[in-house]
Design an enzyme around this catalytic site. Structure first.
Site, mmCIF file in Angstrom:
data_model
loop_
_atom_site.group_PDB
_atom_site.id
_atom_site.type_symbol
_atom_site.label_atom_id
_atom_site.label_comp_id
_atom_site.label_asym_id
_atom_site.label_seq_id
_atom_site.Cartn_x
_atom_site.Cartn_y
_atom_site.Cartn_z
ATOM 1 N N TYR A 137 -12.013 -3.035 -3.679
ATOM 2 C CA TYR A 137 -12.773 -2.855 -2.580
ATOM 3 C C TYR A 137 -14.353 -3.035 -2.466
ATOM 4 C CZ TYR A 137 -8.083 -2.209 -0.162
ATOM 5 O OH TYR A 137 -6.792 -2.531 0.244
ATOM 6 N N ASN A 185 -1.802 -0.512 7.113
ATOM 7 C CA ASN A 185 -1.231 -1.528 7.550
ATOM 8 C C ASN A 185 -0.474 -2.133 6.476
ATOM 9 O OD1 ASN A 185 -3.418 -2.569 5.826
ATOM 10 N ND2 ASN A 185 -4.546 -3.417 7.338
ATOM 11 N N THR A 203 -5.334 -7.423 10.597
ATOM 12 C CA THR A 203 -5.803 -6.032 10.079
ATOM 13 C C THR A 203 -5.028 -4.949 10.969
ATOM 14 O OG1 THR A 203 -7.715 -7.065 9.054
ATOM 15 C CG2 THR A 203 -7.516 -4.501 9.109
ATOM 16 N N PHE A 246 -15.120 3.316 6.956
ATOM 17 C CA PHE A 246 -13.798 3.503 6.442
ATOM 18 C C PHE A 246 -13.591 3.342 4.991
ATOM 19 C CE2 PHE A 246 -14.253 -1.101 7.593
ATOM 20 C CZ PHE A 246 -13.651 -1.679 6.338
ATOM 21 N N HIS A 306 -1.904 -5.813 1.534
ATOM 22 C CA HIS A 306 -3.206 -6.224 1.025
ATOM 23 C C HIS A 306 -2.836 -7.725 0.731
ATOM 24 C CE1 HIS A 306 -6.871 -7.364 -0.785
ATOM 25 N NE2 HIS A 306 -6.345 -8.033 -1.610
ATOM 26 N N GLU A 335 -9.296 -10.439 -8.028
ATOM 27 C CA GLU A 335 -8.374 -9.410 -7.701
ATOM 28 C C GLU A 335 -7.137 -9.272 -8.747
ATOM 29 O OE1 GLU A 335 -7.175 -9.745 -3.575
ATOM 30 O OE2 GLU A 335 -9.301 -9.071 -2.820
ATOM 31 N N LYS A 355 0.886 -1.164 0.021
ATOM 32 C CA LYS A 355 0.110 0.083 0.037
ATOM 33 C C LYS A 355 0.908 1.278 0.004
ATOM 34 C CE LYS A 355 -4.029 -2.388 2.519
ATOM 35 N NZ LYS A 355 -4.801 -2.286 3.491
ATOM 36 N N ARG A 364 -1.414 -14.463 4.374
ATOM 37 C CA ARG A 364 -2.159 -13.649 5.340
ATOM 38 C C ARG A 364 -1.517 -13.652 6.787
ATOM 39 N NH1 ARG A 364 -6.870 -11.024 4.090
ATOM 40 N NH2 ARG A 364 -7.820 -11.267 6.092
ATOM 41 N N ARG A 378 2.903 -6.811 9.577
ATOM 42 C CA ARG A 378 2.236 -5.660 10.018
ATOM 43 C C ARG A 378 2.564 -5.492 11.587
ATOM 44 N NH1 ARG A 378 -3.639 -7.559 7.680
ATOM 45 N NH2 ARG A 378 -3.642 -5.992 5.649
#
Ligand code: IDP
Ligand code: MG
Length: 141
Positions: free
Chosen positions: A52, A119, A94, A60, A122, A133, A12, A88, A105
């Site tokens: 998203y 964070n 998150t 948010f 993704h 995606e 990100k 993940r 993270r």
């Protein structure tokens, strides 16, 4: 039976701005996964609203889109057995305040006091999300 999968990973804008692209890609490589596609881009609103879509209507959502528009991102297709779950796990949960130490993270992000949680990364959350995606960022190739 092969369990090889593909997942979409994004670094990100906070990760790019902080110079953590190499660190994040290094962790993916050291875990043993294969990077099969990679591009740096400036996302636009239409792309992010598609990516998203599941979060449309949440408080948010708009801050998330604005944040993701705030600078360049890096998109990667990462491959390996059970890579969706595995990435993940190395990303961590998150909320970076409570993400386990040892995760991307947990080690590298914290609460920045912003409306949207910043964070760093993704990662797709299912085989279906990954296919959707990857098609958004890499044209279905
Ligand atoms: P994930 O990235 O861990 O899969 P999602 O629930 O898919 O988390 O949410 C997408 C992104 O939206 C998160 O990574 C985070 O940046 C942001 N986000 C999620 N939940 C919240 C929240 O409750 N407050 C603020 N931002 C959030
Ligand atoms: Mg998610």
């Amino acid at each position: 039976m092969s369990t090889s999968e593909k997942t979409l990973v994004l670094v990100k804008p906070d990760g790019v701005a902080r110079g953590l692209v190499g660190e994040i890609i290094g962790r993916i490589e050291r875990k043993g996964y294969t990077i099969s596609q990679l591009r740096m881009l400036q996302a636009d609103r239409a792309l992010l609203e598609q990516h998203y879509a599941e979060h449309q209507g949440k408080p948010f959502f708009e801050p998330l889109v604005e944040f993701m528009l705030s600078g360049p991102i890096v998109a990667l297709v990462v491959e390996g057995n059970r890579v969706i779950e595995g990435f993940r796990n190395i990303a961590g949960t998150t909320d970076p305040t409570v993400a386990d130490p040892g995760t991307i993270r947990g080690d590298l992000a914290r609460d920045a006091g912003t409306k949207v949680t910043q964070n760093l990364v993704h990662g797709s959350d299912s085989v279906e999300s990954a296919a959707r995606e990857i098609a958004i960022f890499f044209g279905g190739k």
